[in-house]
Each structure stands twice: as C-alpha cells, then as structure tokens.
Design a protein around this motif. Structure first.
Motif, PDB file in Angstrom:
ATOM      1  N   GLU A 331       0.837  -1.196   0.000  1.00 41.18           N
ATOM      2  CA  GLU A 331       0.000   0.000   0.000  1.00 41.18           C
ATOM      3  C   GLU A 331       0.875   1.251   0.000  1.00 41.18           C
ATOM      4  OE1 GLU A 331      -4.026  -1.591   2.216  1.00 41.18           O
ATOM      5  OE2 GLU A 331      -2.589  -0.425   3.385  1.00 41.18           O
ATOM      6  N   THR A 332       0.384   2.278  -0.677  1.00 41.92           N
ATOM      7  CA  THR A 332       1.081   3.562  -0.751  1.00 41.92           C
ATOM      8  C   THR A 332       0.150   4.654  -0.239  1.00 41.92           C
ATOM      9  OG1 THR A 332       2.328   2.815  -2.687  1.00 41.92           O
ATOM     10  CG2 THR A 332       2.289   5.184  -2.253  1.00 41.92           C
ATOM     11  N   ILE A 333       0.653   5.478   0.670  1.00 47.20           N
ATOM     12  CA  ILE A 333      -0.152   6.561   1.254  1.00 47.20           C
ATOM     13  C   ILE A 333       0.243   7.884   0.623  1.00 47.20           C
ATOM     14  CG2 ILE A 333      -0.848   7.738   3.364  1.00 47.20           C
ATOM     15  CD1 ILE A 333      -0.129   5.366   4.958  1.00 47.20           C
ATOM     16  N   HIS A 334      -0.753   8.609   0.150  1.00 43.19           N
ATOM     17  CA  HIS A 334      -0.548   9.968  -0.350  1.00 43.19           C
ATOM     18  C   HIS A 334      -1.282  10.919   0.597  1.00 43.19           C
ATOM     19  CE1 HIS A 334       0.983   8.315  -4.140  1.00 43.19           C
ATOM     20  NE2 HIS A 334      -0.017   7.461  -4.072  1.00 43.19           N
ATOM     21  N   ALA A 335      -0.612  11.997   0.981  1.00 50.28           N
ATOM     22  CA  ALA A 335      -1.218  12.906   1.954  1.00 50.28           C
ATOM     23  C   ALA A 335      -0.799  14.337   1.689  1.00 50.28           C
ATOM     24  CB  ALA A 335      -0.827  12.509   3.382  1.00 50.28           C
ATOM     25  N   ALA A 336      -1.688  15.244   2.035  1.00 46.60           N
ATOM     26  CA  ALA A 336      -1.393  16.676   2.055  1.00 46.60           C
ATOM     27  C   ALA A 336      -1.865  17.196   3.399  1.00 46.60           C
ATOM     28  CB  ALA A 336      -2.108  17.393   0.906  1.00 46.60           C
ATOM     29  N   MET A 337      -0.912  17.561   4.271  1.00 46.85           N
ATOM     30  CA  MET A 337      -1.214  18.007   5.628  1.00 46.85           C
ATOM     31  C   MET A 337      -1.045  19.521   5.697  1.00 46.85           C
ATOM     32  SD  MET A 337      -1.670  14.892   6.654  1.00 46.85           S
ATOM     33  CE  MET A 337      -1.824  14.987   8.425  1.00 46.85           C
ATOM     34  N   TYR A 338      -2.111  20.213   6.103  1.00 46.19           N
ATOM     35  CA  TYR A 338      -2.125  21.679   6.091  1.00 46.19           C
ATOM     36  C   TYR A 338      -2.070  22.295   7.488  1.00 46.19           C
ATOM     37  CZ  TYR A 338      -3.651  21.042   1.256  1.00 46.19           C
ATOM     38  OH  TYR A 338      -3.735  20.677  -0.064  1.00 46.19           O
ATOM     39  N   SER A 346      -5.776  15.995   3.446  1.00 44.40           N
ATOM     40  CA  SER A 346      -6.125  14.992   2.442  1.00 44.40           C
ATOM     41  C   SER A 346      -5.277  13.750   2.656  1.00 44.40           C
ATOM     42  CB  SER A 346      -5.903  15.542   1.026  1.00 44.40           C
ATOM     43  OG  SER A 346      -6.097  14.547   0.049  1.00 44.40           O
ATOM     44  N   LEU A 347      -5.929  12.570   2.648  1.00 44.46           N
ATOM     45  CA  LEU A 347      -5.231  11.313   2.900  1.00 44.46           C
ATOM     46  C   LEU A 347      -5.881  10.214   2.068  1.00 44.46           C
ATOM     47  CD1 LEU A 347      -2.942  10.183   4.788  1.00 44.46           C
ATOM     48  CD2 LEU A 347      -4.754   9.435   6.314  1.00 44.46           C
ATOM     49  N   SER A 348      -5.099   9.504   1.275  1.00 40.76           N
ATOM     50  CA  SER A 348      -5.632   8.422   0.453  1.00 40.76           C
ATOM     51  C   SER A 348      -4.642   7.273   0.410  1.00 40.76           C
ATOM     52  CB  SER A 348      -5.937   8.908  -0.967  1.00 40.76           C
ATOM     53  OG  SER A 348      -4.747   9.319  -1.612  1.00 40.76           O
ATOM     54  N   VAL A 349      -5.176   6.078   0.137  1.00 47.21           N
ATOM     55  CA  VAL A 349      -4.367   4.862   0.100  1.00 47.21           C
ATOM     56  C   VAL A 349      -4.607   4.156  -1.227  1.00 47.21           C
ATOM     57  CG1 VAL A 349      -3.908   2.624   1.159  1.00 47.21           C
ATOM     58  CG2 VAL A 349      -4.489   4.581   2.597  1.00 47.21           C
ATOM     59  N   SER A 350      -3.542   3.855  -1.931  1.00 47.66           N
ATOM     60  CA  SER A 350      -3.625   3.013  -3.118  1.00 47.66           C
ATOM     61  C   SER A 350      -2.846   1.741  -2.834  1.00 47.66           C
ATOM     62  CB  SER A 350      -3.048   3.732  -4.346  1.00 47.66           C
ATOM     63  OG  SER A 350      -1.698   4.081  -4.140  1.00 47.66           O
ATOM     64  N   GLY A 351      -3.461   0.605  -3.132  1.00 43.80           N
ATOM     65  CA  GLY A 351      -2.828  -0.660  -2.786  1.00 43.80           C
ATOM     66  C   GLY A 351      -2.917  -1.677  -3.896  1.00 43.80           C
ATOM     67  N   GLN A 352      -2.127  -2.717  -3.762  1.00 41.07           N
ATOM     68  CA  GLN A 352      -2.168  -3.821  -4.705  1.00 41.07           C
ATOM     69  C   GLN A 352      -1.733  -5.090  -3.996  1.00 41.07           C
ATOM     70  OE1 GLN A 352       0.611  -2.084  -7.565  1.00 41.07           O
ATOM     71  NE2 GLN A 352       2.134  -3.655  -7.057  1.00 41.07           N
ATOM     72  N   SER A 614       2.739 -11.415   3.436  1.00 39.72           N
ATOM     73  CA  SER A 614       3.422 -10.274   4.033  1.00 39.72           C
ATOM     74  C   SER A 614       2.740  -9.000   3.562  1.00 39.72           C
ATOM     75  CB  SER A 614       4.911 -10.256   3.643  1.00 39.72           C
ATOM     76  OG  SER A 614       5.048 -10.094   2.231  1.00 39.72           O
ATOM     77  N   SER A 615       3.072  -7.914   4.190  1.00 39.66           N
ATOM     78  CA  SER A 615       2.493  -6.627   3.803  1.00 39.66           C
ATOM     79  C   SER A 615       3.488  -5.519   4.107  1.00 39.66           C
ATOM     80  CB  SER A 615       1.175  -6.361   4.545  1.00 39.66           C
ATOM     81  OG  SER A 615       1.397  -6.291   5.936  1.00 39.66           O
ATOM     82  N   GLN A 616       3.399  -4.449   3.333  1.00 39.69           N
ATOM     83  CA  GLN A 616       4.242  -3.286   3.569  1.00 39.69           C
ATOM     84  C   GLN A 616       3.505  -2.037   3.098  1.00 39.69           C
ATOM     85  OE1 GLN A 616       7.902  -3.473   1.336  1.00 39.69           O
ATOM     86  NE2 GLN A 616       6.895  -3.885  -0.604  1.00 39.69           N
ATOM     87  N   VAL A 617       3.773  -0.949   3.778  1.00 40.10           N
ATOM     88  CA  VAL A 617       3.160   0.340   3.477  1.00 40.10           C
ATOM     89  C   VAL A 617       4.274   1.352   3.293  1.00 40.10           C
ATOM     90  CG1 VAL A 617       1.554   2.119   4.258  1.00 40.10           C
ATOM     91  CG2 VAL A 617       1.169  -0.268   4.912  1.00 40.10           C
ATOM     92  N   THR A 618       4.245   2.055   2.175  1.00 39.42           N
ATOM     93  CA  THR A 618       5.264   3.069   1.900  1.00 39.42           C
ATOM     94  C   THR A 618       4.594   4.403   1.609  1.00 39.42           C
ATOM     95  OG1 THR A 618       5.325   2.443  -0.435  1.00 39.42           O
ATOM     96  CG2 THR A 618       6.941   1.407   1.022  1.00 39.42           C
ATOM     97  N   SER A 619       5.370   5.462   1.715  1.00 39.81           N
ATOM     98  CA  SER A 619       4.845   6.799   1.461  1.00 39.81           C
ATOM     99  C   SER A 619       4.923   7.115  -0.022  1.00 39.81           C
ATOM    100  CB  SER A 619       5.636   7.839   2.250  1.00 39.81           C
ATOM    101  OG  SER A 619       7.019   7.755   1.930  1.00 39.81           O
ATOM    102  N   GLY A 620       3.923   7.812  -0.506  1.00 44.64           N
ATOM    103  CA  GLY A 620       3.958   8.352  -1.853  1.00 44.64           C
ATOM    104  C   GLY A 620       4.284   9.836  -1.758  1.00 44.64           C
ATOM    105  N   ASP A 621       3.404  10.678  -2.265  1.00 43.32           N
ATOM    106  CA  ASP A 621       3.542  12.128  -2.080  1.00 43.32           C
ATOM    107  C   ASP A 621       2.922  12.490  -0.730  1.00 43.32           C
ATOM    108  OD1 ASP A 621       4.853  12.653  -4.464  1.00 43.32           O
ATOM    109  OD2 ASP A 621       2.987  12.812  -5.583  1.00 43.32           O
ATOM    110  N   TYR A 622       3.736  12.471   0.301  1.00 39.35           N
ATOM    111  CA  TYR A 622       3.287  12.772   1.665  1.00 39.35           C
ATOM    112  C   TYR A 622       3.862  14.139   2.035  1.00 39.35           C
ATOM    113  CZ  TYR A 622       1.477  11.304   6.242  1.00 39.35           C
ATOM    114  OH  TYR A 622       0.732  11.175   7.399  1.00 39.35           O
ATOM    115  N   ILE A 623       3.033  15.173   1.936  1.00 39.04           N
ATOM    116  CA  ILE A 623       3.501  16.555   1.992  1.00 39.04           C
ATOM    117  C   ILE A 623       2.990  17.260   3.247  1.00 39.04           C
ATOM    118  CG2 ILE A 623       3.562  18.759   0.784  1.00 39.04           C
ATOM    119  CD1 ILE A 623       4.975  16.486  -0.673  1.00 39.04           C
ATOM    120  N   LEU A 624       3.890  17.962   3.920  1.00 38.59           N
ATOM    121  CA  LEU A 624       3.536  18.872   5.018  1.00 38.59           C
ATOM    122  C   LEU A 624       3.700  20.298   4.487  1.00 38.59           C
ATOM    123  CD1 LEU A 624       5.546  17.192   7.943  1.00 38.59           C
ATOM    124  CD2 LEU A 624       3.120  16.889   7.432  1.00 38.59           C
ATOM    125  N   TRP A 625       2.605  20.985   4.272  1.00 41.56           N
ATOM    126  CA  TRP A 625       2.674  22.353   3.766  1.00 41.56           C
ATOM    127  C   TRP A 625       2.976  23.321   4.897  1.00 41.56           C
ATOM    128  CZ3 TRP A 625       3.175  22.946  -1.209  1.00 41.56           C
ATOM    129  CH2 TRP A 625       2.619  21.999  -2.076  1.00 41.56           C
TER     130      TRP A 625
END
Length: 639
Positions: A331-338, A346-352, A614-625
């Motif tokens: 799974e990949t987490i994309h986030a925009a933290m304001y 904004s927080l979303s998860v794309s997985g496969q 097994s499972s793993q989660v990595t960051s995608g575009d994880y942004i702290l504005w």
C-alpha cells in the motif's frame, strides 16, 4: 464490430515531435473500412448528411507528426488544457471541457492529396521518458461522430454520467470490460516500459529466504538441483530491491523480467514485442517477461499441459520444483497536511496484492479476501486471470489461475481508517531575506499498534530556488544532514523500528541561505513611445517598502516575484511554495484493513504447498505544507 479490443495503429514520437516508430495493422483497418461503409449505407443524406471518411485510411508519419505539433501549440502543452479555457478554440479537445482529454486526444489530419481534413479519435496518449506514445484503438463510426459533435458544442460541458457527455460516450465503447481505451492504455504503457527499459515485475516480500529449487533458481540458471526441467529456462539478471539503504533485503524476491536499461529506441526489440504481444492488432499477452522467455527458449513438448486443460496465454511455461504460494499487500499513502482550520487534510491509500505462485501444472487458487468493509474500498480491479464469483459485506471470494512469475492480482483505492501515520505541522517564517526560522512538531504512529512497525522515517525540507549555507537546530530525536538545496531529518533509521507505541518528535531551528540574486527582467519597449522604455540592463524593483505593513509578506513577495509561470504539466508549481516531504515504510500489516488469511487459501487440485503472506506500506507524495506560507488546495463546492 467485434466486442474485444483491436488496435488500428500506433506511433512513437520523440521530444522533437518527429515519428521515430510506427505500426499499422491492416486487418483491423479493413474492419474499420467495412464498418464505415455499412454505416454510410444504412443512413440517408436526409437523416444524416455526415458521411464517414475512410480515405486515406490512416495518416502518414509526417502528416501525423505535423498534426501532433499543431495540437501541442494550440493546446498549450503535450497533454493540453483538459478543460475549456480562454485560449480554447472550437473543435479542440479542451473545448469538450473534460479532463480526460489530456489522455484521450484527437488530431485533425490535413492530407496532402485533396486538401481534406480528417478527424482521428480516440488516440491514447502516454508520455514515457522523452517519448510520446499514441495508440489508436478500433471503435464504431458512430462514436467518432458523437465525439465530433461534442467538439462543436457551444455549452461548456456536462455533468459526469449524463447523456451527450464524453464520459457516457467512453463508457459506451464496446469491449470485454465495456471500455475500449482501457485496454489500449495497457498497450501504451507496455510499449512505454519496453522502450525505456522499465520492464520490472512487482515485488513479492516473504519472511524467509527463497527456497532452493524454486522457480527463481530455475530462471537464474541453477544446475544440478532436482526438479529443474531438462531444457534451458529464461535467464534474468537480478533487479535491485526497492528497499532503502541500510535495511535488510533478505527474503525479497525480485523480478524475472530482463532489465533493458536506458538506451536509444531499439526498433527490433519493439517490433518483436508487438508481433508477439498483439498479433494482427489484437492484444493477447502484454507481459514482456513472457514474450522474452518465449523468444529465447521457445516451447517444449515436456511442458504440455494435461489434455483436459487449456494452457492460458499468460503462462507459457509450466513450473517444476518445490511448490509454494506467496502474497504481498503493498500500500502507498498519499497525503497533504495543512494544519489549517479552513483547509481539510487529504489522505488516500492506493494498494495492490502482489502474488507469486510456484505451483506445478495449471491449478486454480481461491481464497476469501477480507477487510473490504473495513478498508472502505472505493476502486477495485483484478488481473485477467482472476474470477470474482461471490461478494459479501466484508468478504469477497477470489479464484484465479496464476501466471508465471510475479504479478499484480488486484489493485484498489481505499480510505486510511487508522488515520495518518505521521501528523503534525511544519512552520517556516522568514526573519530576513536570507534567513528563516522553522519548527516541526510531529506525532508518529499515533493510534497504530503491533504488529505494525515503522522501519524508517525521513523528513526533507527542499529549497529548490535557494542555496543552503548552514542551519542551526537540534531535533528531539534523530539526526540531521544538509545538501546544497535541502535539509534532511532522519527521525527513524534502519534497525531502529518503531512498534506498538507512538512518539512525538520536534525540531526547531534556523536555516541560512546564500544571498538572493535579483533576477534581471528582459527589456521591453512601449507601444506608444519612449515613456515606457526601460534600460536593457537595469534591475527592476517593483515593491515599495513604505506600503508594506508586514515585513514578512514583503520578503516573501520579493523572493517569489520572479517565479516562472505555472507549468501546465505541474499545475501546483511547487517551487512557489514552502513544504516538507515525508518518506517512510511500515511493515507487519496493511493500514487499510485488507488481509489474506493463509489458512483460508485453497488450491485445486490439492497439493501440499505452504502459503506465505506479508504486507508493507510506503509513502507516496506525503507533503507537510508550511502553515505560515502559501499552499495549493482543491476548492470545494458550496452547498
């Protein structure tokens, strides 16, 4: 008109808008010509005066290149505006006012003979490296006419799903999935991977070392191990793991596919792939690994399947050796933290789900996929080898005949039910023109419990337009390093995983930049005469400090006044904003709730094969504005 996907032609253009490779499929083109003839005969000129142009059948390479260059000039970039703007002209893709026209485009071809103009649509546009790939799938003539009418509408688009909209038109295109360009997109992406060398299979991670005598051993040319077929198997160079430096890579199975590497366009390789993957214009198997193996090794009678079973195209060879079944949820987490009341985070998860089935013969594998309700799945798609006969509230039965090697069994989009693994704020305030004070206050793994483990976590402050001279500050945890244009904070490093607890990390400090260089603006001449003349070498200063109440606002405007205009390919233009980017990796479980119980996996015909998960989660575009600066955000409709 056939219900499957067929390709009329494809073109590859370089950065100079010149066609460097093209392929036409006469069999499919004859189908298009027949369909146009039938459509023309079925309607009278009174009912519909528009006839379908079938000559010339397809443009020449120079004609297509000229049309593509003209469209790029008219639409503002390679992909175009996507939505209607002031520069849009009637008949253009942006006039349709649908963002999908940035990926499914049309071209107006001016033929040399007769001086006529022909509309070519739908062209799938895929940009890969320095190349633009155009794929033209076969559709019905009425769909082409419907799109031509959309390009002439006076109104500015329709809502999604209503009649006479581009979305409803695309959904009406006949294919196995009900969406012709979807398959054409796969063709474009496969060709892009071949020409750039990005033919790497998905990663499958297991908890133990790879078994001896398995498929990996046979594919890498091991000799003398029982279970290996007598004939040679494909030999593949190992592919580097995506794990960060300093982390263990034991137990990672890499791809069987050959890594082509960066090199000029190999037309012979491309022709061989196209001929095998899509004979006569019909996509059969777009896996370069299979095509490569078949080309090198051919087939052997020893690999013949039982007479009562049909061998699928995605499994050209039968496995022999120690059997096991491997699953990995990635799974990949994309986030925009304001950290702002007026802008929601904004927080979303794309997985496969990646799979590797080292099973002999042609077995069927089935298991119940749990966590659908917990994960709040929004989008779900499966590999063509899968069948999905049953679906419940929180359980979905999946059955598939596994291909050879690593493959993606399922992709999905989900909501992160546990909340952000890293939350907090980042603040940067310019205390002078060349010095800024910053503050981080972050919470890591709040609400996360074992077996979830954060293996590493880094935070990077990029300053692409300012050169960092030095910084001063000590974080509460971790170490800090700098580059010429960034400051990197390593909160958790390899070997110090964070499990079963949350921590708070703070990092106050200051950063000093090299003196700001005032940009010289190009000279211009006034239309009316000398009153508007500016010295060609003069530095222009437009701000008046006497009118500035806030010195910080003045400094920010001074530094950002010469920013380049927003690139249509990067609409956020991050160089104009202050942000920090977070990268991390979490193992132990998925954060969406998706899971596979190894005990519930069944194989038919029944064999004794261990199942590993097994499972793993990595960051995608994880942004702290930067809370104190400018930030891009999506506008919400007022209810």
């Amino acid at each position: 008109m056939p219900g499957g996907c067929s390709i009329r032609a494809l073109w590859i253009l370089n950065s100079l808008d010149a066609v460097v490779f093209s392929r036409r499929f006469p069999v499919v083109e004859r189908q298009w010509k027949t369909a146009c003839k039938t459509a023309n005969e079925s309607c009278s000129e009174v009912e519909d005066p528009v006839k379908y142009s079938v000559l010339p059948l397809l443009p020449t390479d120079p004609e297509l290149a000229a049309s593509f260059a003209e469209r790029k000039r008219r639409e503002g970039s390679v992909r175009g505006f996507g939505i209607r703007v002031s520069q849009s002209t009637e008949g253009s893709d942006s006039w349709v006012d649908d963002p999908i026209t940035r990926h499914i485009i049309s071209l107006y071809i001016d033929t040399e003979e007769g001086g006529e103009t022909h509309l070519l649509w739908p062209l799938i546009l895929h940009v890969k490296g320095t190349y633009c790939i155009l794929v033209l799938p076969l559709v019905e003539p009425r769909h082409l006419k419907a799109y031509a009418k959309l390009c002439q509408r006076s109104d500015c688009g329709n809502a999604v799903g209503v009649d006479d909209s581009l979305s409803s038109l695309l959904l009406d295109l006949p294919s196995i999935t009900g969406y012709v360009p979807n398959r054409a997109f796969m063709v474009a992406h496969a060709i892009g991977d071949v020409i750039t060398g990005d033919v790497v299979e998905p990663e499958v991670v297991v908890s133990a070392s790879p078994s001896v005598g398995g498929l990996l051993d046979s594919l890498t040319g091991s000799i003398g191990i029982s279970g290996i077929s007598s004939r040679a198997k494909p030999v593949a160079a190992p592919v580097a793991s995506s794990a960060p430096s300093g982390t263990a890579t034991v137990g990672t199975i890499t791809s069987d596919a050959p890594k082509l590497g960066s090199r000029p366009l190999d037309k012979d390789t491309l022709r061989s792939f196209i001929s095998s993957a899509m004979p006569f214009g019909t996509p059969v198997d777009l896996s370069y690994s299979n095509i490569f193996a078949i080309k090198i090794n051919g087939f052997s009678s020893s690999d013949a399947p039982p007479q009562d079973l049909k061998q699928p195209a995605w499994k050209p060879y039968l496995y022999k050796g120690k059997q096991r079944l491997l699953f990995t949820i990635h799974e990949t987490i994309h986030a925009a933290m304001y950290d702002r009341d007026e802008i929601p985070d904004s927080l979303s998860v794309s997985g496969q789900i990646n799979c590797r089935a080292e099973l002999e013969g042609l077995p069927d594998v089935s298991f119940p996929l749990t966590g659908l309700n917990t994960a709040h799945i929004e989008v779900l798609s499966f590999h063509p080898c899968a069948q999905v006969p049953e679906q419940g509230v929180d359980k979905q039965s999946v059955m598939f005949s596994p291909p050879l090697g690593n493959f993606v069994l399922m992709r999905y989009q989900a909501i992160c039910g546990l909340g952000p693994p890293i939350k907090g704020f980042y603040q940067l305030s310019m205390v002078s023109e060349d010095e800024g004070a910053f503050l981080f206050k972050l919470h890591l793994m709040e609400g996360y419990k074992g077996p979830l483990t954060m293996e590493f976590c880094n935070v990077t402050m990029p300053f692409p337009r300012r050169r960092v001279m030095y910084f001063d500050g000590t974080p509460s945890i971790g170490t800090v390093s700098t580059t010429e244009y960034s400051v990197e904070w390593k909160i958790i490093t390899g070997g110090r995983g964070l499990t079963g607890k949350s921590i708070e990390a703070t990092f106050p400090g200051t950063v000093k930049f090299a003196p700001w260089q005032i940009q010289r603006l190009p000279s211009f001449r006034s239309v009316s005469g000398g009153s508007g003349m500016v010295d060609e070498d003069s530095d222009i200063e437009t701000e008046n400090t006497n009118n500035m109440v806030n010195i910080e606002e003045f400094l920010m405007k001074k530094m950002n006044k010469d920013l380049p205009p927003v690139d249509l390919e990067e609409p956020f233009c991050w160089q104009a904003y202050d942000y920090a980017k977070v990268s991390f990796k979490i193992v132990g479980a998925s954060i969406s709730g998706m899971a596979i119980d190894p005990k519930s996996v069944s194989i038919y015909p029944s064999v004794r094969a261990p199942v590993e998960f097994s499972s793993q989660v990595t960051s995608g575009d994880y942004i702290l504005w930067n809370t104190l600066g400018k930030c891009p955000s999506a506008a919400t409709a007022n209810e």
